[in-house]
Enzyme design. Structure first.
Site, PDB file in Angstrom:
ATOM      1  N   ASN A  41       0.844  -1.193   0.000  1.00  0.00           N
ATOM      2  CA  ASN A  41       0.000   0.000   0.000  1.00  0.00           C
ATOM      3  C   ASN A  41       0.883   1.248   0.000  1.00  0.00           C
ATOM      4  OD1 ASN A  41       0.625  -0.817   2.693  1.00  0.00           O
ATOM      5  ND2 ASN A  41      -1.008   0.443   3.525  1.00  0.00           N
ATOM      6  N   GLU A  43       0.265   5.233   0.513  1.00  0.00           N
ATOM      7  CA  GLU A  43      -0.714   6.243   0.922  1.00  0.00           C
ATOM      8  C   GLU A  43      -0.327   7.629   0.432  1.00  0.00           C
ATOM      9  OE1 GLU A  43      -2.299   3.959   4.934  1.00  0.00           O
ATOM     10  OE2 GLU A  43      -1.113   5.783   5.177  1.00  0.00           O
ATOM     11  N   CYS A  52      -3.958   0.565  -2.708  1.00  0.00           N
ATOM     12  CA  CYS A  52      -3.857  -0.593  -1.827  1.00  0.00           C
ATOM     13  C   CYS A  52      -2.794  -1.574  -2.339  1.00  0.00           C
ATOM     14  CB  CYS A  52      -5.199  -1.297  -1.735  1.00  0.00           C
ATOM     15  SG  CYS A  52      -6.525  -0.274  -1.083  1.00  0.00           S
ATOM     16  N   GLU A  54      -2.831  -4.894  -2.763  1.00  0.00           N
ATOM     17  CA  GLU A  54      -3.228  -5.909  -3.739  1.00  0.00           C
ATOM     18  C   GLU A  54      -3.445  -5.297  -5.112  1.00  0.00           C
ATOM     19  OE1 GLU A  54      -4.758  -4.818  -1.013  1.00  0.00           O
ATOM     20  OE2 GLU A  54      -6.785  -5.628  -0.839  1.00  0.00           O
ATOM     21  N   CYS A  87     -10.529  -4.175   0.442  1.00  0.00           N
ATOM     22  CA  CYS A  87     -11.563  -3.144   0.514  1.00  0.00           C
ATOM     23  C   CYS A  87     -12.507  -3.285  -0.682  1.00  0.00           C
ATOM     24  CB  CYS A  87     -10.923  -1.752   0.555  1.00  0.00           C
ATOM     25  SG  CYS A  87     -10.299  -1.174  -1.044  1.00  0.00           S
ATOM     26  N   CYS A  90     -10.888  -2.686  -4.128  1.00  0.00           N
ATOM     27  CA  CYS A  90     -10.028  -3.800  -4.542  1.00  0.00           C
ATOM     28  C   CYS A  90     -10.859  -5.015  -4.945  1.00  0.00           C
ATOM     29  CB  CYS A  90      -9.050  -4.167  -3.433  1.00  0.00           C
ATOM     30  SG  CYS A  90      -7.732  -2.954  -3.267  1.00  0.00           S
TER      31      CYS A  90
END
Ligand SMILES: [Zn+2]
Length: 131
Positions: A41, A43, A52, A54, A87, A90
């Site tokens: 990830n 940010e 993210c 993934e 999430c 994703c």
């Protein structure tokens, strides 16, 4: 092979840039030819610009020309107290970029779960709905 993919995902987690959440995620996509792609990830102070782990990993695989038919499995790991369930964004991305039965392995070193996007995102919206 799952152990190797999990090890690589935890290694990738070390590259997470998470100064705001302090929640570190790593991911590893294993392709059927043995190639692996890592993601973490990343940010941003403008939270919506965050990517993210993934998505970073699967976008890397696609950026190198791999497609869903080429992907064997994906591992998503975190240093959180619970499993790093993807999430909503994703899940939508994985729904499009993975086969429905591709193994998705979640781990935080304390727990382990193997699932699929079909299980994570039932009754999904996809390109088929636009036909
Ligand atoms: Zn996500």
């Amino acid at each position: 092979m799952k152990d190797k993919v999990l090890d690589l995902a935890f290694e990738a987690m070390g590259n997470a840039y998470a100064p705001y959440s302090n929640y570190h995620v790593g991911s590893c996509v294993l392709c059927k030819d043995g190639t692996t792609f890592l993601g973490a990830n990343v940010e941003n102070a403008s939270y919506g610009a965050t990517n993210c782990g993934e998505r970073s990993a699967i976008f890397a695989a696609y950026s190198h020309g791999y497609r869903k038919k080429d992907i064997e499995m994906i591992a998503i790991v975190s240093d959180g107290n619970t499993l790093a369930a993807p999430c909503g964004v994703c899940r939508q991305v994985l729904n499009e970029l993975l086969d429905k039965d591709t193994p998705i392995i979640l781990s935080n070193k304390k727990e382990y779960k193997e699932t699929t996007i079909s299980e994570l995102l039932p009754m999904s919206f996809s390109g088929e709905d636009l036909q």
